[in-house]
Write an enzyme that holds these catalytic residues in place. Structure first.
Site, PDB file in Angstrom:
ATOM      1  CD  GLU A 110       7.003  16.140 -22.418  1.00  0.00           C
ATOM      2  OE1 GLU A 110       6.415  17.123 -22.326  1.00  0.00           O
ATOM      3  OE2 GLU A 110       6.578  15.104 -22.380  1.00  0.00           O
ATOM      4  CD  GLU A 146      -4.371  15.658 -15.842  1.00  0.00           C
ATOM      5  OE1 GLU A 146      -3.381  15.317 -15.668  1.00  0.00           O
ATOM      6  OE2 GLU A 146      -5.069  15.563 -17.112  1.00  0.00           O
ATOM      7  NE  ARG A 179      -4.353  -1.822   1.796  1.00  0.00           N
ATOM      8  CZ  ARG A 179      -4.115  -2.859   2.654  1.00  0.00           C
ATOM      9  NH1 ARG A 179      -3.284  -2.864   3.477  1.00  0.00           N
ATOM     10  NH2 ARG A 179      -5.009  -3.733   2.339  1.00  0.00           N
ATOM     11  CE  LYS A 185       4.813  17.393 -14.193  1.00  0.00           C
ATOM     12  NZ  LYS A 185       5.094  16.265 -14.975  1.00  0.00           N
ATOM     13  CE  LYS A 200      -1.064  13.361 -14.633  1.00  0.00           C
ATOM     14  NZ  LYS A 200      -1.292  13.901 -16.068  1.00  0.00           N
ATOM     15  CG  HIS A 241       1.498  15.053 -23.910  1.00  0.00           C
ATOM     16  ND1 HIS A 241       2.262  16.482 -23.972  1.00  0.00           N
ATOM     17  CD2 HIS A 241       2.436  14.459 -23.049  1.00  0.00           C
ATOM     18  CE1 HIS A 241       3.408  16.175 -23.479  1.00  0.00           C
ATOM     19  NE2 HIS A 241       3.419  15.092 -22.972  1.00  0.00           N
ATOM     20  CG  HIS A 291       6.605  10.834 -24.446  1.00  0.00           C
ATOM     21  ND1 HIS A 291       5.250  10.196 -24.196  1.00  0.00           N
ATOM     22  CD2 HIS A 291       6.758  12.014 -23.663  1.00  0.00           C
ATOM     23  CE1 HIS A 291       4.692  11.320 -23.623  1.00  0.00           C
ATOM     24  NE2 HIS A 291       5.448  12.099 -23.257  1.00  0.00           N
ATOM     25  CG  ASN A 331      -2.742  16.153 -20.392  1.00  0.00           C
ATOM     26  OD1 ASN A 331      -1.671  15.446 -20.304  1.00  0.00           O
ATOM     27  ND2 ASN A 331      -3.588  16.510 -19.613  1.00  0.00           N
ATOM     28  NE  ARG A 345       0.049  16.633 -13.193  1.00  0.00           N
ATOM     29  CZ  ARG A 345       0.661  15.793 -12.210  1.00  0.00           C
ATOM     30  NH1 ARG A 345       0.540  16.046 -10.791  1.00  0.00           N
ATOM     31  NH2 ARG A 345       1.872  15.376 -12.491  1.00  0.00           N
ATOM     32  CG  HIS A 360      -0.122  10.270 -24.823  1.00  0.00           C
ATOM     33  ND1 HIS A 360      -0.819  10.628 -23.686  1.00  0.00           N
ATOM     34  CD2 HIS A 360       1.077   9.905 -24.387  1.00  0.00           C
ATOM     35  CE1 HIS A 360       0.089  10.729 -22.624  1.00  0.00           C
ATOM     36  NE2 HIS A 360       1.197  10.373 -23.148  1.00  0.00           N
TER      37      HIS A 360
HETATM   38  P1  NAD Z   1      13.316   6.027 -21.222  1.00  0.00           P
HETATM   39  O1  NAD Z   1      13.164   5.985 -19.706  1.00  0.00           O
HETATM   40  O2  NAD Z   1      13.018   5.041 -21.803  1.00  0.00           O
HETATM   41  O3  NAD Z   1      14.841   6.524 -21.697  1.00  0.00           O
HETATM   42  C1  NAD Z   1      15.003   6.826 -22.916  1.00  0.00           C
HETATM   43  C2  NAD Z   1      16.200   5.791 -23.159  1.00  0.00           C
HETATM   44  O4  NAD Z   1      17.446   6.462 -23.009  1.00  0.00           O
HETATM   45  C3  NAD Z   1      16.215   4.403 -22.753  1.00  0.00           C
HETATM   46  O5  NAD Z   1      16.845   3.610 -23.835  1.00  0.00           O
HETATM   47  C4  NAD Z   1      17.306   4.768 -21.641  1.00  0.00           C
HETATM   48  O6  NAD Z   1      17.741   3.375 -21.328  1.00  0.00           O
HETATM   49  C5  NAD Z   1      18.080   5.511 -22.226  1.00  0.00           C
HETATM   50  N1  NAD Z   1      18.884   6.257 -21.120  1.00  0.00           N
HETATM   51  C6  NAD Z   1      18.585   6.796 -19.846  1.00  0.00           C
HETATM   52  N2  NAD Z   1      19.166   7.529 -19.296  1.00  0.00           N
HETATM   53  C7  NAD Z   1      20.250   7.340 -20.113  1.00  0.00           C
HETATM   54  C8  NAD Z   1      21.634   8.262 -19.869  1.00  0.00           C
HETATM   55  N3  NAD Z   1      22.056   8.924 -18.881  1.00  0.00           N
HETATM   56  N4  NAD Z   1      22.528   7.979 -20.884  1.00  0.00           N
HETATM   57  C9  NAD Z   1      22.327   7.138 -22.030  1.00  0.00           C
HETATM   58  N5  NAD Z   1      21.033   6.532 -22.106  1.00  0.00           N
HETATM   59  C10 NAD Z   1      20.073   6.612 -21.087  1.00  0.00           C
HETATM   60  O7  NAD Z   1      12.486   7.511 -21.682  1.00  0.00           O
HETATM   61  P2  NAD Z   1      12.140   9.045 -21.236  1.00  0.00           P
HETATM   62  O8  NAD Z   1      12.302   9.685 -22.631  1.00  0.00           O
HETATM   63  O9  NAD Z   1      13.142   9.400 -20.245  1.00  0.00           O
HETATM   64  O10 NAD Z   1      10.714   8.954 -20.613  1.00  0.00           O
HETATM   65  C11 NAD Z   1       9.721   8.497 -21.407  1.00  0.00           C
HETATM   66  C12 NAD Z   1       8.826   7.951 -20.671  1.00  0.00           C
HETATM   67  O11 NAD Z   1       8.102   8.949 -19.657  1.00  0.00           O
HETATM   68  C13 NAD Z   1       7.461   7.595 -21.408  1.00  0.00           C
HETATM   69  O12 NAD Z   1       6.880   6.573 -20.949  1.00  0.00           O
HETATM   70  C14 NAD Z   1       6.248   8.665 -21.043  1.00  0.00           C
HETATM   71  O13 NAD Z   1       4.821   8.263 -20.738  1.00  0.00           O
HETATM   72  C15 NAD Z   1       6.699   9.251 -19.579  1.00  0.00           C
HETATM   73  N6  NAD Z   1       6.299  10.545 -19.139  1.00  0.00           N
HETATM   74  C16 NAD Z   1       5.748  10.569 -17.891  1.00  0.00           C
HETATM   75  C17 NAD Z   1       5.469  11.687 -17.436  1.00  0.00           C
HETATM   76  C18 NAD Z   1       5.049  11.792 -15.851  1.00  0.00           C
HETATM   77  O14 NAD Z   1       4.394  13.027 -15.542  1.00  0.00           O
HETATM   78  N7  NAD Z   1       4.768  10.946 -15.176  1.00  0.00           N
HETATM   79  C19 NAD Z   1       5.622  12.958 -18.157  1.00  0.00           C
HETATM   80  C20 NAD Z   1       6.128  12.781 -19.361  1.00  0.00           C
HETATM   81  C21 NAD Z   1       6.667  11.547 -19.995  1.00  0.00           C
END
Ligand code: NAD
Length: 364
Positions: free
Chosen positions: A182, A234, A119, A224, A140, A245, A262, A242, A238, A249
């Site tokens: 972003e 949200e 939990r 943010k 999130k 997005h 993304h 989006n 908030r 998405h």
């Molecule tokens: P990711 O975590 O897949 O990282 C992108 C790639 O970079 C991966 O292959 C990873 O292994 C690699 N990587 C990570 N750090 C590295 C480093 N320092 N050096 C070399 N390679 C590295 O993706 P992301 O782009 O960081 O995040 C995308 C995700 O975030 C999506 O799932 C999206 O839905 C989510 N997201 C969430 C929110 C939220 O508010 N929670 C907001 C925006 C996006």
């Protein structure tokens, strides 16, 4: 080193930003006094920074590590279940702390595991991508369902975010670009000065110096933080996050998770939202300039030809914000000023088709 405080109803926590921020990790852990520590990371981050966190944490706590396969596909039921099983096997308890060491995928998945294990156990975000300046802040957390992105999740705030910008040095260009989308989003929805700075100073990704990177990370997180502090769950404001997005998405899900980044999908979504703002609100946004700038940076600037408008509208209808087939789009009245607009399915279908036709015409 800078520290930005995030205020939500349940938690106030710091986002520590800067080169060497990771040195703060032991102190943060000491304050939480964990029984055990579980680090969750992915294969790429582990290959680059194998023992970096453990070396900083030291031997004060029994520390475990679970390495997931890198990529969006890891935000799955199967991996979520696997991590719970691993935590149970290592006998983590409610006083254990989980650390997310990686990009948005690791952060979203780890956060959801932390939110649900017994939990809820405390967790710390140690982001390693530019995109994670966004995803690691705000609480999130989620996994994907084949029917839609982030469909299963929670609002669950970390105890701290430690954003050490030195990790970004190893990011491939495509991931830098994804994160930059972003940053641009944050400027478009909330800060005209930041937008003009980015537009003038970052024509190509190579233009991002350490100083510029620090500025965009800090200002992006500040935006943010401000939005999340005003509307954690949200219920209103908030939703402006989006911007870009709803379509983004849909493109990402339609392509199959992990096929398009993304940020690239969000960039296409932001262009459409900008065009839509001019078209339906009579705004005077610099759509053409934005489009050429995105192209120069290397973003795709149109929806993949293989995806039909109908498929995309169907995916958009499955968006969590969709109510009774009314599609909500975050649009811009001007740079830094958003508005939430409702379209019927038919209306948005025609408008998206018109935009795509216009783009095809530009090429022809
Ligand atoms: P990711 O975590 O897949 O990282 C992108 C790639 O970079 C991966 O292959 C990873 O292994 C690699 N990587 C990570 N750090 C590295 C480093 N320092 N050096 C070399 N390679 C590295 O993706 P992301 O782009 O960081 O995040 C995308 C995700 O975030 C999506 O799932 C999206 O839905 C989510 N997201 C969430 C929110 C939220 O508010 N929670 C907001 C925006 C996006």
């Amino acid at each position: 080193m800078e520290s930005i405080l995030i205020n939500t109803t349940d938690e106030t926590y710091p986002v520590i930003v800067g080169n060497g921020a990771i040195k703060e990790l032991p102190n943060l852990l000491r304050n939480l006094n964990p029984s055990k520590v579980l680090i969750i990371t992915d294969t790429n981050v582990d290959a680059l920074y194998e023992n970096v966190l453990e070396d900083h944490i030291g031997r004060e706590w029994a520390t475990y590590k679970y390495v997931i396969k890198s990529g969006e596909a890891a935000k799955s039921f199967e991996m979520f279940y696997e991590l719970h099983s691993y935590a149970l096997k290592q006998e983590l308890d409610r006083k254990s702390v989980i650390i997310a060491f990686g990009g948005g995928v690791v952060g979203d998945l780890t956060g959801f595991v932390a939110a649900t294990y017994m939990r809820g156990v405390p967790f710390i975000q140690v982001p390693t991508t530019l995109l994670a300046h966004d995803s690691a802040v705000g609480g999130k957390v989620a996994i994907n369902h084949p029917e839609g992105k982030n469909m299963i999740g929670a609002f669950y705030q970390p105890k701290a975010v430690v954003y050490d910008s030195s990790f970004l040095q190893s990011l491939p260009e495509s991931e830098m670009r994804s994160g930059f989308a972003e940053v641009i989003k944050h400027s478009l929805i909330r800060s005209e000065p930041l937008f003009h700075f980015l537009f003038a100073e970052v024509r190509r990704l190579d233009d991002i110096t350490t100083e510029k990177l620090q500025k965009m990370i800090l200002e992006g997180i500040q935006i943010k933080a401000d939005v999340v502090s005003k509307d954690e769950k949200e219920l209103g404001l908030r939703a402006i996050l989006n911007f870009g997005h709803t379509l983004g998405h849909a493109i990402e899900a339609e392509a199959g998770y992990g096929k398009l980044s993304h940020g690239d999908c969000v960039a296409i979504g932001m262009l459409f939202a900008t065009w839509l703002s001019n078209k339906t609100l009579g705004a005077s946004l610099p759509y053409e300039e934005l489009s050429s700038w995105f192209k120069e940076i290397g973003f795709p600037i149109e929806v993949p030809e293989s995806q039909t408008t109908e498929q995309l509208i169907n995916k958009m209808k499955k968006d969590k914000k969709t109510k009774s087939n009314q599609l909500t789009m975050i649009l811009l009245k001007e740079i830094g000023v958003t508005t939430s607009e409702i379209f019927s399915e038919g209306e948005l279908y025609s408008l998206l088709n018109e935009w795509r036709e216009e783009k095809r015409g530009d090429k022809g």
